[in-house]
Scaffold this motif. Structure first.
Motif, mmCIF file in Angstrom:
data_model
loop_
_atom_site.group_PDB
_atom_site.id
_atom_site.type_symbol
_atom_site.label_atom_id
_atom_site.label_comp_id
_atom_site.label_asym_id
_atom_site.label_seq_id
_atom_site.Cartn_x
_atom_site.Cartn_y
_atom_site.Cartn_z
ATOM 1 N N GLU A 39 49.298 8.337 11.923
ATOM 2 C CA GLU A 39 50.741 8.623 12.066
ATOM 3 C C GLU A 39 51.551 7.327 11.916
ATOM 4 O OE1 GLU A 39 52.396 11.589 12.718
ATOM 5 O OE2 GLU A 39 50.573 12.805 12.738
ATOM 6 N N THR A 44 55.575 8.067 10.644
ATOM 7 C CA THR A 44 56.249 9.265 11.164
ATOM 8 C C THR A 44 56.962 8.907 12.471
ATOM 9 O OG1 THR A 44 54.366 9.908 12.525
ATOM 10 C CG2 THR A 44 54.379 10.730 10.252
ATOM 11 N N LEU A 46 56.577 10.408 15.275
ATOM 12 C CA LEU A 46 55.564 10.415 16.343
ATOM 13 C C LEU A 46 54.804 9.082 16.348
ATOM 14 C CD1 LEU A 46 53.145 13.357 17.069
ATOM 15 C CD2 LEU A 46 52.339 11.018 17.085
ATOM 16 N N GLU A 49 56.895 6.229 17.820
ATOM 17 C CA GLU A 49 56.993 6.354 19.275
ATOM 18 C C GLU A 49 55.669 5.912 19.932
ATOM 19 O OE1 GLU A 49 59.428 6.890 21.170
ATOM 20 O OE2 GLU A 49 58.387 7.299 23.066
ATOM 21 N N ALA A 50 54.561 6.377 19.367
ATOM 22 C CA ALA A 50 53.247 6.055 19.939
ATOM 23 C C ALA A 50 52.960 4.558 19.860
ATOM 24 C CB ALA A 50 52.152 6.831 19.195
ATOM 25 N N VAL A 64 52.488 14.157 23.955
ATOM 26 C CA VAL A 64 52.346 13.779 22.536
ATOM 27 C C VAL A 64 50.917 14.076 22.056
ATOM 28 C CG1 VAL A 64 52.427 11.845 20.897
ATOM 29 C CG2 VAL A 64 54.127 12.000 22.734
ATOM 30 N N MET A 68 49.359 17.085 19.527
ATOM 31 C CA MET A 68 48.614 16.702 18.318
ATOM 32 C C MET A 68 47.278 17.425 18.242
ATOM 33 S SD MET A 68 48.897 12.543 17.981
ATOM 34 C CE MET A 68 47.200 12.453 18.416
#
Ligand code: AMP
Length: 189
Positions: A39, A44, A46, A49-50, A64, A68
């Motif tokens: 990701e 992306t 997500l 953010e991760a 999250v 997934m």
């Protein structure tokens, strides 16, 4: 359907052993770390953010990773022989969510194979891997130590969760790769 959970701290050899178990049992690999790194590569929302959490050696929020995993299972459940979960679940809420997901799909959660490796050995292995893997979270000892602390505080209790269900097998994860693999296969039965 054979479903395995490969459990253990960062650097305990989950990725290495997952590859061998996949080859032997024909399982679908579900590694939340790999999915998250992908990701990030794809940039992306997500992934971005991760990355904030991963760069500090902290766990990504439960909702999250649960989301997934849920969509990966939805997309593959009709075409696989079974799953090997690698790096998931890492918290009690994740383990509870996985139980609910599997129950909904009427898929049994099978063995939980827990690899036991001492803390200093983990740090040594991760720093060694960082020299060649290109993973920035393996190159900084502070980030590695944070990951070990996260494991101790949030992930280790997951072993007790599965022990209480009678599903936990503990395997010493130090020694030769093949010896450890043979012990894992014996635990799968
Ligand atoms: P790994 O490749 O399994 O070592 O994971 C690398 C990083 O991704 C971890 O340090 C966490 O920041 C994040 N991560 C991977 N799996 C999970 C998970 N199940 N729950 C929360 N964070 C995760």
């Amino acid at each position: 359907m054979l479903n395995l959970i490969l459990f253990g701290p960062p650097g305990s050899g989950k990725g290495t052993q997952a590859e061998k178990l996949i080859e032997k049992y024909g399982l679908q690999h579900l590694s939340t770390g790999d999915i998250l790194r992908n990701e990030i590569k794809e940039q992306t929302a997500l992934g971005m953010e991760a990355k904030k959490f991963m760069d500090q050696g902290l766990l990504v929020p439960d909702e999250v990773v649960i989301g997934m995993i849920s969509s990966k299972i939805d997309a593959t459940v009709n075409s696989v022989k079974g799953y090997i979960f690698d790096g998931f679940p890492r918290t009690i809420p994740q383990a509870e969510a996985l139980d609910k997901l599997m129950e909904l799909k009427q898929i049994p959660v099978g063995n939980v194979l827990s690899l036991l490796v001492g803390e200093e050995e983990l740090v040594k292995r991760l720093l060694g891997r960082g020299a060649t893997s290109g993973r920035t979270d393996d190159q900084d000892e502070n980030i590695i130590r944070n990951r070990v602390v996260e494991y101790r505080n949030k992930t280790a209790p997951v072993a007790d969760y599965y022990r209480a269900q009678g599903k936990l097998s503990e395997i010493v994860g130090e020694g030769s790769i093949d010896d450890i693999f043979n012990k894992l296969c014996a635990a799968v039965g």
